[in-house]
Design an enzyme around this catalytic site. Structure first.
Site, short mmCIF file in Angstrom:
data_model
loop_
_atom_site.label_atom_id
_atom_site.label_comp_id
_atom_site.label_asym_id
_atom_site.label_seq_id
_atom_site.Cartn_x
_atom_site.Cartn_y
_atom_site.Cartn_z
N GLY A 12 0.72 -1.32 -0.03
CA GLY A 12 0.18 -0.19 -0.11
C GLY A 12 0.77 1.31 -0.10
O GLY A 12 2.05 1.06 -0.03
N PHE A 13 0.03 2.39 0.14
CA PHE A 13 0.93 3.67 0.29
C PHE A 13 2.14 3.71 1.14
O PHE A 13 3.03 3.82 0.68
CB PHE A 13 -0.08 4.65 0.33
N TYR A 148 -14.16 3.59 12.03
CA TYR A 148 -12.82 3.33 11.62
C TYR A 148 -11.99 3.78 13.01
O TYR A 148 -11.10 2.88 13.73
CB TYR A 148 -12.48 4.34 10.69
N LYS A 152 -9.91 1.32 15.56
CA LYS A 152 -8.39 1.57 15.77
C LYS A 152 -8.36 1.89 17.05
O LYS A 152 -7.11 1.27 17.74
CB LYS A 152 -7.83 2.68 14.94
N1 NAD Z 1 -2.74 7.35 4.95
C1 NAD Z 1 -2.87 8.32 5.94
O1 NAD Z 1 -2.81 9.22 5.84
C2 NAD Z 1 -2.97 7.39 7.20
C3 NAD Z 1 -3.35 8.20 8.25
C4 NAD Z 1 -3.59 7.45 9.69
C5 NAD Z 1 -3.51 6.09 9.64
N2 NAD Z 1 -3.01 5.60 8.58
C6 NAD Z 1 -2.77 4.02 8.83
O2 NAD Z 1 -1.56 3.35 8.30
C7 NAD Z 1 -1.79 2.08 7.58
C8 NAD Z 1 -1.53 2.27 6.04
O3 NAD Z 1 -2.48 3.07 5.34
P1 NAD Z 1 -2.14 3.62 3.83
O4 NAD Z 1 -2.62 4.96 3.73
O5 NAD Z 1 -0.75 3.36 3.47
O6 NAD Z 1 -3.23 2.75 3.19
P2 NAD Z 1 -3.21 1.70 2.07
O7 NAD Z 1 -4.73 1.07 1.57
O8 NAD Z 1 -2.49 2.43 0.85
O9 NAD Z 1 -2.41 0.61 2.54
C9 NAD Z 1 -3.22 -0.57 3.22
C10 NAD Z 1 -2.65 -1.94 2.49
O10 NAD Z 1 -3.25 -3.07 3.27
C11 NAD Z 1 -3.64 -4.13 2.51
N3 NAD Z 1 -4.57 -4.92 3.29
C12 NAD Z 1 -5.56 -4.59 3.76
N4 NAD Z 1 -6.23 -5.49 4.53
C13 NAD Z 1 -5.42 -6.63 4.40
C14 NAD Z 1 -5.48 -7.98 4.92
N5 NAD Z 1 -6.38 -8.38 5.39
N6 NAD Z 1 -4.21 -8.55 4.86
C15 NAD Z 1 -3.21 -8.05 4.03
N7 NAD Z 1 -3.14 -6.90 3.68
C16 NAD Z 1 -4.25 -6.08 3.65
C17 NAD Z 1 -4.17 -3.26 1.32
O11 NAD Z 1 -4.00 -4.15 0.24
C18 NAD Z 1 -3.24 -2.24 1.26
O12 NAD Z 1 -1.89 -2.48 0.40
C19 NAD Z 1 -3.21 1.82 7.80
O13 NAD Z 1 -3.16 0.95 8.91
C20 NAD Z 1 -4.07 3.09 8.11
O14 NAD Z 1 -5.09 2.85 8.99
C21 NAD Z 1 -2.95 5.99 7.58
#
Ligand code: NAD
Length: 325
Positions: A12-13, A148, A152
């Protein structure tokens, strides 16, 4: 021997940048991702120290095997996004809770450190700037947008409960991370949505009057803050991983329009049109980052404008090569 880390959600990101950051620092990395919301970036380096496993964090036997083989786990796999929260509430809650529960149980079995990705959403309707020890204030559960954040925060409680059993655990609360590879669709972050619209001549849709603020953190800073959590002094702690780049959403749209020299219009759209089943907006969100600065000497390096320019450059290249729809 090289230390070896498991990054769940590493396709993911943030996870893909974290995997790269760990590789750059000389570690081995295994990514576990079910590819449900991954990014396909042909520019991502092939690296002999990187392995990829397609699978779910809810698959206990797979997780058991992987956790046992690694020195620590960065647990980022989750379903997220405000819209996902409202449209896929059941799947999101089940996926995130089950995944975290299994990761923690299996880490406990072998005493492996876990760094858990939480979110600034847990502060809910609190009074900013948000500091780690303040009370969390959620809205009513009839507003599904809170699921959500509630999920969390429950996962945080699970982490801390395992921490009491001496599992080394660190919780990071990310504040609006942005940068290359963030999804640009309606489920993605507002920065990527605005950049894509500005570069393709579409309207920049600002929800409400745009006076709501967010503190945007460039992804390389988020990666640095996350990796610092491997240090022993981070064990059993919660850290805000954020920046002081606070701006209103209207200000952000204007900045992106100017930086891209776009002729797109900035258009306001009422919240109830975007979220017909009711929504509760958080008017102001900014972190207190004194704790992570003091304990882990983390200091965000990337100013908002610099990060936006990097991101715009990436989106421009991807659009020119037809690699973004
Ligand atoms: N992007 C933000 O600004 C932000 C802010 C607060 C918290 N977060 C947290 O950071 C983490 C990453 O976020 P992100 O923005 O990279 O999101 P994203 O959606 O790009 O990445 C999440 C990844 O998790 C994978 N995934 C989901 N469920 C899964 C499972 N059951 N098994 C295996 N893989 C699974 C998805 O395919 C994806 O590649 C998350 O936990 C999110 O809650 C992100």
């Amino acid at each position: 021997m090289r230390r070896k880390y498991l990054v769940t959600g590493g396709a993911g990101f943030i996870g893909s940048h974290l995997a790269e950051g760990l590789l750059e620092r000389g570690y081995k990395v295994t990514v576990l991702d079910n590819l449900e919301n991954s990014i396909a970036d042909p520019d991502l380096d092939q690296n002999s120290q990187l392995s990829f496993v397609k699978g779910s964090v809810t698959d206990r036997s797979l997780v058991r095997e992987l956790v046992a083989e690694h020195d620590a786990v960065f647990h980022l796999a989750a379903m997220l996004g405000v819209k996902t929260t409202m449209t896929h509430t059941i799947e999101m809650v089940q996926n995130n809770l089950a995944g975290t529960s299994i990761i923690l149980e299996e880490a406990m079995r072998t005493g492996k450190k876990v760094v858990f990705a939480s979110t600034s959403e847990v502060y809910g309707k609190g009074e900013p700037p948000f500091s780690e020890n303040m009370d969390l204030r959620f809205g009513n559960t009839t507003k599904l947008r809170w699921s959500y954040a509630l999920g969390k925060s429950l996962e945080e409680c699970l982490c801390l409960a395992y921490g009491r059993k001496k599992l080394p655990i660190t919780i990071v609360r990310y504040f609006n991370i942005f940068g290359p590879r963030q999804k640009d669709g309606s489920y993605g972050g507002v920065v990527s949505r605005f950049i894509k619209a500005a570069l393709t001549g579409e309207d920049l849709l600002v929800y409400g009057d745009g006076s709501q603020t967010r503190s945007f953190t460039y992804v390389s800073d988020a990666v640095e803050g996350t990796i610092r959590c491997l240090e022993e002094k981070a064990d059993q702690e919660i850290f805000n991983v954020g920046s002081r780049n606070e701006i209103t959403i209207l200000g952000l749209a204007t900045k992106i329009k100017n930086l891209t020299k776009s002729s797109s219009n900035i258009v306001h759209i009422p919240f109830d049109k975007v979220y017909p089943h009711g929504f509760e907006e958080i008017p102001k969100r900014s972190p207190d980052i004194n704790k992570i600065e003091t304990i882990l000497q983390y200091e965000p390096q990337v100013k908002l404008e610099q990060g936006l320019k990097e991101s715009i450059g990436w989106y421009r290249r991807k659009l020119a090569r037809g690699e973004l729809s």
